[in-house]
Design an enzyme around this catalytic site. Structure first.
Site, PDB file in Angstrom:
ATOM      1  N   ASP A  39       0.812  -1.212   0.000  1.00 50.36           N
ATOM      2  CA  ASP A  39       0.000   0.000   0.000  1.00 50.36           C
ATOM      3  C   ASP A  39       0.849   1.267   0.000  1.00 50.36           C
ATOM      4  OD1 ASP A  39      -2.097   1.720   0.106  1.00 50.36           O
ATOM      5  OD2 ASP A  39      -2.721   1.210   2.139  1.00 50.36           O
ATOM      6  N   ASP A  85      -1.976   5.584  -6.327  1.00 52.62           N
ATOM      7  CA  ASP A  85      -2.285   4.743  -5.176  1.00 52.62           C
ATOM      8  C   ASP A  85      -2.440   3.284  -5.559  1.00 52.62           C
ATOM      9  OD1 ASP A  85      -3.081   3.962  -2.615  1.00 52.62           O
ATOM     10  OD2 ASP A  85      -5.178   4.454  -2.981  1.00 52.62           O
TER      11      ASP A  85
END
Ligand SMILES: *[C@@H]1O[C@H](CO)[C@@H](O)[C@H](O)[C@H]1NC(C)=O
Ligand SMILES: *[C@@H]1O[C@H](CO)[C@@H](O)[C@H](O)[C@H]1NC(C)=O
Ligand SMILES: *[C@@H]1O[C@H](CO)[C@@H](O)[C@H](O)[C@H]1NC(C)=O
Ligand SMILES: *[C@@H]1O[C@H](CO)[C@@H](O)[C@H](O)[C@H]1NC(C)=O
Length: 418
Positions: free
Chosen positions: A115, A290
């Site tokens: 992440d 992202d």
């Protein structure tokens, strides 16, 4: 109104009182004995694609939930807490990417979500963890809130092995005592900016936890203070610590500074202009790149222009835009101008892979678009998320040391995926 830190404290105390999380004095940092294995070249860590069959939300809904948590938490900050954005782990995704990470000495393998939108590394979401000789509680608690759930637990100093030859000593990681939303994985490998960890620790609420990348750099394990990330449509990917992997991209990498516009600038944030069919639908706007977002999210105004230009209709079942084969045949490239260089998603790169249609609640042969509405009007300082559908077409470099974001084409940039 609850402040962020009092909310965090209440959650921690509540959970601490019911789960018996130890609150103690931190152990002194033990001095590392030295003699780390020095690497002269970048170190690859492969990761695996997971399709989550248990997902409840529609795909765009799940991405919007993440968007709103990223945005909402940032909005709640007072100016002096500007960096105190809570992390938002990637979860509830249809497709997620996990890497095998060794924790402890001897290492036990855990499967962690990769992440770039969060920076805490933690494990223990799926049952008990294995304590080893190197496990050393710091005496601090941690808690990370996100869209529709949380993780909480305590912090440890541990050895973390990302790849053979890349063992990071004294890494502060979380061990979960309670979490929600991580059925398929053991936790998160948070590789965003370390500032995102501010406000996740207690009692040292203003402290920052260096990420695995920061510590690897400080321990002399990396040849460059950066990571390279490669995804491919319908395939597994690779993250490279300490450099880029030239076999994974074509041509040159072009860099832009992390945007100073907040809240995007708290993350791996950039500015870009987006155009479709000769029309600028988003002009020099700030947003983020992202790995925890599946789709390409655009501010509502830009999304509506894209929808009108493509003639797509919103499909109720999947929540995605849908086009007819005729409309698909007429589609144009979607252009992204980033730092003076133009990137594009071909029509094929703008559609969801048909082999995965049924996983997202679509018809087997339907043509669904990967551009979704962020739910926010443009001009918010977070006007887009270039999620995995973008990263499957472009190599990403996060140059942590110089606060730069780089992109390069790959062999997938113009490929046609069925
Ligand atoms: C996770 O697992 C629990 C228990 O098995 C189940 O109730 C829940 O719906 C699952 N959640 C997700 C998001 O898969
Ligand atoms: C842990 O994972 C690494 C990398 O995938 C592998 O080489 C190693 O054999 C695994 N170790 C164990 C104990 O399974
Ligand atoms: C890469 O950059 C070099 C130096 O700036 C330039 O000479 C070369 O043409 C570029 N190559 C590509 C494929 O853009
Ligand atoms: C980035 O975008 C924001 C608007 O979202 C704008 O205010 C800012 O000036 C832009 N930054 C640069 C360097 O162009």
């Amino acid at each position: 109104m609850l402040t962020r830190s009092s909310l965090l404290l209440q959650v921690l105390l509540l959970l601490g009182s019911t789960t018996g999380i130890p609150i103690g004095t931190p152990d002194l940092l033990s001095t590392a004995p030295g003699g780390y294995l020095l690497q002269s070249s970048p170190i690859p860590l492969p990761f695996t694609r997971l399709i989550n069959p248990n997902r409840k939300a529609q795909l765009p809904q799940a991405d919007r939930q993440r968007f709103q948590s990223l945005y909402g938490n940032a909005q709640g900050s007072t100016p002096d807490q500007e960096a105190a954005v809570f992390n938002v782990p990637s979860t509830f995704q249809v497709v997620s990417y996990v890497a095998t990470v060794g924790i402890g000495n001897p290492p036990t393998n855990y499967s962690l979500l990769i992440d770039t939108g969060s920076s805490n590394t933690w494990y223990g979401a799926n049952g008990p963890t294995v304590p080893t000789g190197t496990t050393s509680p710091t005496g601090e608690l941690f808690s990370v809130m996100y869209g529709s759930g949380f993780v909480t637990g305590f912090l440890l100093e541990e050895e973390v092995t990302l790849a053979p030859g890349l063992t990071i000593k004294d890494q502060i990681i979380g061990i979960a005592t309670a979490s929600n939303g991580f059925n398929d994985t053991d936790g998160i490998l948070g590789i965003g900016p370390a500032d995102l960890t501010r406000g996740t620790m207690f009692p040292n609420i203003d402290g920052i936890i260096p990420t695995v990348v920061d510590n690897a750099q400080n321990q002399g394990l990396l040849s460059a203070y950066e990571i390279g990330i490669y995804f491919a449509p319908a395939e597994n990917g690779e993250i490279t610590f300490g450099g880029t992997d030239p076999t994974r991209y074509t041509g040159n990498i072009s860099y832009v500074p992390i945007t100073s516009t907040k809240p995007a600038g708290n993350f791996v944030g950039i500015n870009q202009t987006v155009s479709y069919g000769g029309v600028e639908i988003l002009h020099n706007a700030a947003g983020i790149v992202d790995t925890g977002t599946t789709l390409l999210l655009l501010a509502t105004d830009a999304f509506n222009m894209y929808k009108a230009q493509t003639g797509a209709t919103l499909d109720e079942r999947s929540g995605l835009l849908k086009v007819t084969p005729e409309q698909f045949g007429q589609m144009n490239n979607l252009y992204f101008d980033i730092g003076g260089r133009r990137y594009e998603l071909t029509p094929n790169a703008q559609i969801w892979p048909r082999t995965l249609n049924e996983e997202i609640g679509g018809d087997k042969d339907g043509i669904y678009l990967v551009v979704a509405d962020s739910g926010n009007a443009a001009g918010s300082g977070l006007d887009f998320i270039d999620g995995m559908v973008f990263l499957e077409r472009y190599y990403l470099v996060y140059d942590v040391g110089n606060s730069l974001v780089g992109f390069a084409t790959t062999t997938n940039t113009y490929s046609n995926v069925i």
